[in-house]
Design an enzyme around this catalytic site. Structure first.
Site, short mmCIF file in Angstrom:
data_model
loop_
_atom_site.label_atom_id
_atom_site.label_comp_id
_atom_site.label_asym_id
_atom_site.label_seq_id
_atom_site.Cartn_x
_atom_site.Cartn_y
_atom_site.Cartn_z
N TYR A 151 0.85 -1.19 0.00
CA TYR A 151 0.00 0.00 0.00
C TYR A 151 0.88 1.23 0.00
O TYR A 151 1.83 1.32 0.78
CB TYR A 151 -0.90 0.00 1.25
N ASP A 246 9.36 2.87 -0.35
CA ASP A 246 8.31 3.52 0.44
C ASP A 246 8.54 3.16 1.90
O ASP A 246 8.18 2.07 2.35
CB ASP A 246 6.93 3.07 -0.04
N LYS A 274 4.48 9.35 8.62
CA LYS A 274 4.24 8.77 9.95
C LYS A 274 5.25 9.29 11.00
O LYS A 274 5.08 10.41 11.46
CB LYS A 274 4.17 7.26 9.84
C1 LIG Z 1 0.51 4.86 5.66
C2 LIG Z 1 1.25 4.59 4.43
C3 LIG Z 1 1.14 5.42 3.30
C4 LIG Z 1 0.14 6.54 3.21
O1 LIG Z 1 0.39 7.55 4.13
P1 LIG Z 1 -0.84 8.55 4.52
O2 LIG Z 1 -0.18 9.55 5.41
O3 LIG Z 1 -1.87 7.71 5.18
O4 LIG Z 1 -1.31 9.14 3.25
C5 LIG Z 1 1.97 5.16 2.23
N1 LIG Z 1 2.84 4.14 2.24
C6 LIG Z 1 2.96 3.32 3.29
C7 LIG Z 1 3.97 2.22 3.26
C8 LIG Z 1 2.17 3.51 4.42
O5 LIG Z 1 2.28 2.66 5.45
#
Ligand SMILES: *Cc1c(COP(=O)(O)O)cnc(C)c1O
Length: 438
Positions: A151, A246, A274
């Site tokens: 994701y 990511d 995060k």
């Molecule tokens: C949470 C997450 C996202 C998206 O971040 P948001 O701040 O919710 O838009 C993208 N990539 C990874 C791996 C994530 O865990």
């Protein structure tokens, strides 16, 4: 499903959910909060302190969601609260450059060697969306490769899970995403290098980038097979494509620098989020100077944000990163996570529950399965979700707040100590014992 262990006196949460449903779709501002897959009443949270959250009915829970990753210091950490208070007294936003942005960028570039320049945005979604645009703009190619079950936020071109394996075009996993938006999104199987090689053999000259969660945390949690990530690097080098890590979830969590602290493989671009916001809405992407300088205003690839680099967000993030630089804190986080998960595994075994777990420093995933090792998306999807739901509710009833979905990773914070771990293991014993009686 309401289990016998679900507490009945959730008056305030029930009332708030009722009101919320009247004015917010599903009553929530992000879908997994709604408890749809586990049923029952989502807890409306009133406050948090350290490893605990307290709901609107006054119940205390040991928190393993941690706002889905950001709260690595635990809730309401005094240093973060102080930094936010001080910064907010000087105004909440300028829309002009400020010193805190520079300090943040310097810190990220110093901590993560593959990042030579970085730009701040407001969410992980923005970070990955723009990293993809930049990779396309830099390479002059349109196609991207992502992995099934990974994701990367909710941007159109990344909202593809495409179950049909390699060599097929992606199909959107949500109505409203035009087929054209995902026509250039190819999907491969995580931990299966052959599935990636096959895509590149056919279309490598058109592929701008591979984007990967080096440690996937959005299909529960997986770990990379030896040399899988290195193999991705080699394929990208061979075809002059970019490799994007990511690390929105893993950054500053699985090690002081994220996955890149555990591996020698260097990506061309990294996305963060995060933890670097410390609980404020923040994302970032960065990497090689020659690529980053393609961004507006230096280069032609457009990206902008009214609130990007917001001083309060920078203050919260910097205060968080400063705490994380204190010696020994990751050793302790790793030790607490290991103590917790090895304890859970031992208790599952003693109750004869078919159960597995993956974990690293500060992050874990549970699986109700007979399989000895979970390394692939298909294995995650075939776990026994009928057992997860009663387990989740039994844990909640025993004061332990896990993610309300079998497909989300769990998070341990620096505020979780032996007392919280032991209490969680007692809750686990109750929960596993309950499962054996179903
Ligand atoms: C949470 C997450 C996202 C998206 O971040 P948001 O701040 O919710 O838009 C993208 N990539 C990874 C791996 C994530 O865990």
């Amino acid at each position: 499903m309401t289990t016998i262990l679900e507490q009945e006196t959730l008056t305030r949460s029930k009332q708030l959910l009722q009101r919320a449903k009247g004015c917010i779709p599903g009553g929530v501002n992000s879908p997994v909060r709604a408890y749809k897959s586990v049923a029952g009443t989502p807890r409306f949270i009133h406050s948090g302190e350290g490893a605990y959250v307290i709901d609107e009915d006054g119940r205390r829970y040991i928190d393993y969601v941690g706002s889905w990753g950001p709260m690595i210091l635990g809730h309401a950490h005094p240093a973060v609260v102080r930094a936010v208070q001080e910064a907010s007294a000087r105004s909440l936003s300028f829309g002009a450059p400020c010193e805190l942005e520079v300090i943040m960028a310097e810190k990220i570039c110093r901590l993560i060697p593959s990042i030579e320049k970085v730009r701040m945005v407001n969410s992980g979604t923005e970070a990955t969306m723009t990293a993809i645009r930049l990779a396309r703009g830099f390479t002059g190619r349109d196609k991207i490769v992502k992995f099934e079950g990974c994701y990367h936020g909710h941007a159109d071109c990344l909202l593809v899970k495409a179950g049909s394996g390699a060599l097929t075009f992606g199909t959107p996993s949500s109505p409203g995403v035009p087929a054209a938006s995902v026509a250039d999104t190819l999907t491969a199987t995580y931990n299966d290098l052959d599935s990636v090689a096959a895509l590149f053999e056919e279309q490598g000259q058109d592929i701008a980038a591979i984007i990967v969660e080096p440690i996937p945390g959005n299909m529960s949690m997986l770990l990379p097979a030896p040399s899988f990530i290195e193999g991705l690097r080699n394929i990208c080098d061979e075809y002059n494509s970019l490799l994007i890590f990511d690390e929105v979830m893993t950054g500053f969590r699985v090690s002081p620098t994220g996955f890149q602290g555990l591996s020698d493989v260097r990506p061309d671009l990294t996305t963060l989020g995060k933890v670097i916001g410390g609980g404020m809405p923040v994302g970032a992407f960065g990497g090689r100077t020659d690529i980053m300088d393609h961004l507006s205003p230096e280069g032609p690839v457009y990206q902008a944000g009214t609130l990007s680099g917001n001083p309060i967000a920078m203050a919260a993030g910097l205060a968080t990163l400063r705490e994380l630089e204190k010696p020994g804190c990751y050793d302790r986080l790793r030790a607490m996570t290991e103590q917790l998960i090895e304890g859970v595994l031992a208790r599952a075994a003693s109750f004869g529950i078919a159960f597995q777990a993956n974990y690293l420093c500060g992050m874990f995933g549970f699986f109700f399965t007979n399989e000895a090792e979970i390394t692939r998306y298909a294995q995650v999807m075939s776990c026994n979700s009928a057992q997860f739901n009663p387990f989740f509710h039994a844990m909640l009833g025993a004061g332990t707040y896990l993610a309300p979905s079998a497909f989300e990773a769990g998070f341990v914070s620096m505020a979780h100590g032996p007392a919280e771990i032991n209490q969680t293991l007692l809750a686990c014993e109750q929960a596993f014992s309950y499962l054996t009686k179903l």
